[in-house]
Design a protein around this motif. Structure first.
Motif, PDB file in Angstrom:
ATOM      1  N   LEU A   1       6.586 -13.124 -13.246  1.00 26.37           N
ATOM      2  CA  LEU A   1       5.640 -12.761 -14.296  1.00 26.37           C
ATOM      3  C   LEU A   1       4.565 -11.814 -13.788  1.00 26.37           C
ATOM      4  CD1 LEU A   1       5.566 -16.313 -14.196  1.00 26.37           C
ATOM      5  CD2 LEU A   1       5.110 -15.734 -16.534  1.00 26.37           C
ATOM      6  N   PHE A   2       4.122 -10.951 -14.686  1.00 24.06           N
ATOM      7  CA  PHE A   2       2.917 -10.177 -14.445  1.00 24.06           C
ATOM      8  C   PHE A   2       1.865 -10.740 -15.389  1.00 24.06           C
ATOM      9  CE2 PHE A   2       3.977  -6.798 -11.607  1.00 24.06           C
ATOM     10  CZ  PHE A   2       5.343  -6.612 -11.740  1.00 24.06           C
TER      11      PHE A   2
ATOM     12  N   MET B   1       2.330  -9.818  -8.910  1.00 22.58           N
ATOM     13  CA  MET B   1       3.517 -10.363  -9.547  1.00 22.58           C
ATOM     14  C   MET B   1       3.677 -11.798  -9.053  1.00 22.58           C
ATOM     15  SD  MET B   1       7.376  -8.902  -9.601  1.00 22.58           S
ATOM     16  CE  MET B   1       7.990  -9.483  -8.061  1.00 22.58           C
TER      17      MET B   1
ATOM     18  N   GLN C   1      -0.691   3.946  -9.476  1.00 19.81           N
ATOM     19  CA  GLN C   1      -1.195   2.870 -10.321  1.00 19.81           C
ATOM     20  C   GLN C   1      -1.846   1.805  -9.452  1.00 19.81           C
ATOM     21  OE1 GLN C   1       2.469   0.495 -11.652  1.00 19.81           O
ATOM     22  NE2 GLN C   1       3.266   2.448 -11.096  1.00 19.81           N
TER      23      GLN C   1
ATOM     24  N   PHE D   1       6.918  -4.985  -1.707  1.00 20.17           N
ATOM     25  CA  PHE D   1       6.101  -6.063  -2.264  1.00 20.17           C
ATOM     26  C   PHE D   1       5.798  -7.063  -1.176  1.00 20.17           C
ATOM     27  CE2 PHE D   1       6.091  -5.182  -6.729  1.00 20.17           C
ATOM     28  CZ  PHE D   1       7.200  -4.383  -6.907  1.00 20.17           C
TER      29      PHE D   1
ATOM     30  N   GLY E   1       1.431  -9.238 -18.771  1.00 14.05           N
ATOM     31  CA  GLY E   1       2.472  -8.228 -18.749  1.00 14.05           C
ATOM     32  C   GLY E   1       3.822  -8.855 -19.000  1.00 14.05           C
TER      33      GLY E   1
ATOM     34  N   LYS F   1      -0.586  -4.218  -8.589  1.00  9.13           N
ATOM     35  CA  LYS F   1      -0.465  -5.312  -9.548  1.00  9.13           C
ATOM     36  C   LYS F   1      -0.028  -6.554  -8.817  1.00  9.13           C
ATOM     37  CE  LYS F   1       1.267  -2.244 -12.923  1.00  9.13           C
ATOM     38  NZ  LYS F   1       2.390  -1.865 -13.723  1.00  9.13           N
TER      39      LYS F   1
ATOM     40  N   ALA G   1       0.826  -1.211   0.000  1.00 10.14           N
ATOM     41  CA  ALA G   1       0.000   0.000   0.000  1.00 10.14           C
ATOM     42  C   ALA G   1       0.856   1.255   0.000  1.00 10.14           C
ATOM     43  CB  ALA G   1      -0.922  -0.013   1.204  1.00 10.14           C
TER      44      ALA G   1
END
Lengths: 217, 208
Positions: free
Chosen positions: A83-84, A68, A63, A107, A87, A66, A55
């Motif tokens: 990987l995304f 990952m 943005q 993360f 993406g 996401k 956060a």
């Protein structure tokens, strides 16, 4: 050697047989393979951890958070795949895991969503078949089937051969062409394509409800 | 936030903490040849190795005070080599008698689309440069003598200009945490390069 890989085997595509458990369905499959003449060649494991942007980073980057995925594949023991979804992806050495520890302020790993598949590897001529039980924590959530055709590196050149082979032991449960190929039928296939398929498979399984022991689809 | 300072514990969370020990100095362009000559004599016997690298420094800003820094480096003269991603921690403060700068380091080899991937993670490029020079080894010590070039147009590595009229000289070792005798060996080697170049422990914070 670059394999052609196909995943069949989310619960909806490789359904647990009526009245049977995941474990029993896996045994049915492996017995079929052994009857075909495939030889056991050790075990395999593919695992996947999910990270999301903390956060504290979101606000300043402006943005949406996401996801990952950081994955490992026992077929490539010195590598780490990040990987995304829809993406970019990255192949790195296993020090990438050490870096993720350093990045834990940015993360966060959703420990509960760690998912993996483990099972036996079978060699049948030029085909390598891996049948695994997909688990999240202590519970079995589905079955993954990976088939590799060693000699070929371009998807469109061997798709029909693969389909035929799959039908010989999956019968009516043979899946369609993986979305990874899309319009890239003539591109050279690589390990990242395999990991993308596993990621999609794991995501599908995560979203499904737990398979009850009675094994209804 | 920056990871908490790495202690002298060699192992954290199941992985060995690697530390980079570093001494730096510089020589003016006209002294380069004599330095190279001496290094060829002192270092391991091998084909003279040159390099041309492009390095990009990426930052990830969070609500924490200091952004997370990652360095992405690629070879411009060796096609097919993996990209090199590097994390360097804060210099360990401590023993004033320690002869070299010591900081935690994590080195990762990656596939080519590293910059796209870092951007997707939220990193933004802070600056980039081209490094061109020579590489020597003596045992586990690595000696680099290189010139830094400023990139005039972002992303275009063809138009560069030298940053200074000198070469940066770096003596470094990457070793597991807790091996302080490494810095003694480095100090002894650095002595042999005097007076051509003075290699010292330079604290980056003092320069700001």
């Amino acid at each position: 050697m670059l394999p052609f890989v196909l995943e069949g085997g989310s619960v909806s595509q490789m359904p647990v047989a009526e009245g049977k458990s995941v474990q029993q369905t896996v045994e049915l499959l492996t017995r079929k393979l052994e009857m075909l003449g495939a030889e056991k060649q050790g075990t395999f494991c593919v695992d996947c951890e999910t990270y999301h942007t903390a956060a504290s980073t979101l606000g300043s980057q402006g943005q949406a958070g996401k996801l990952m995925y950081v994955m490992h594949n026992s077929e490539y023991p010195l590598s780490c795949f990040a990987l995304f979804e829809n993406g970019p992806w990255l192949i790195a050495d296993t020090n990438f895991d050490v870096l993720m520890v350093k990045l834990k302020g940015f993360f966060q790993s959703a420990k509960a969503s760690k998912i993996e598949t483990r099972g036996t590897r079978y060699q049948y001529c030029d085909f390598l078949v891996k049948v695994g039980t997909v688990t999240m924590g202590p519970s079995a959530r589905g079955i993954s089937v990976e088939v590799e055709y060693g000699p070929c590196v371009v998807a469109s050149d061997c798709w029909s051969l693969l389909l035929e082979f799959l039908q010989s032991f999956l019968g009516s449960h043979t899946p369609g062409a993986p979305s990874v190929f899309g319009n890239r039928h003539d591109a050279v296939y690589g390990p990242a394509d395999t990991m993308i398929q596993y990621m999609e498979l794991f995501n599908k399984i995560r979203k499904q409800q737990q398979v009850p022991v009675a094994g209804i689809r | 936030m920056e990871a908490p300072p790495v202690t002298m514990m060699p192992v954290t969370g199941g992985t060995i903490n690697m530390m980079e020990y570093l001494l730096q100095g510089s020589v003016l362009d006209h002294s380069l040849e004599s330095l190279i000559h001496r290094l060829r004599g002192l270092c391991d016997n091998m084909e003279p190795e040159t390099f041309l690298d492009h390095e990009m420094v990426f930052l990830l800003k969070g609500q924490q005070a200091s952004p997370f820094v990652l360095r992405a480096r690629r070879s411009m003269d060796r096609g097919g080599a993996p990209w090199h991603l590097r994390y360097l921690g804060q210099p360990e403060m401590g023993d004033k008698n320690r002869h070299a700068l010591v900081r935690n380091c994590v080195d990762i080899a990656t596939s080519e689309n590293l910059t796209d991937f870092l951007m997707e993670m939220g990193f933004r490029m802070d600056h980039e440069f081209v490094a061109k020079g020579h590489l020597f080894r003596k045992g586990i010590m690595k000696i680099m003598v290189y010139k830094i070039f400023r990139i005039l147009v972002p992303g275009n590595t063809d138009s560069t200009e030298a940053l200074s009229l000198s070469y940066l000289v770096e003596l470094s070792v990457v070793a597991p945490a807790g091996q302080d005798m490494v810095s003694d060996d480095m100090r002894n080697f650095a002595e042999q390069l005097k007076p051509l170049v003075h290699l010292e422990k330079i604290d980056p914070k003092r320069l700001m």
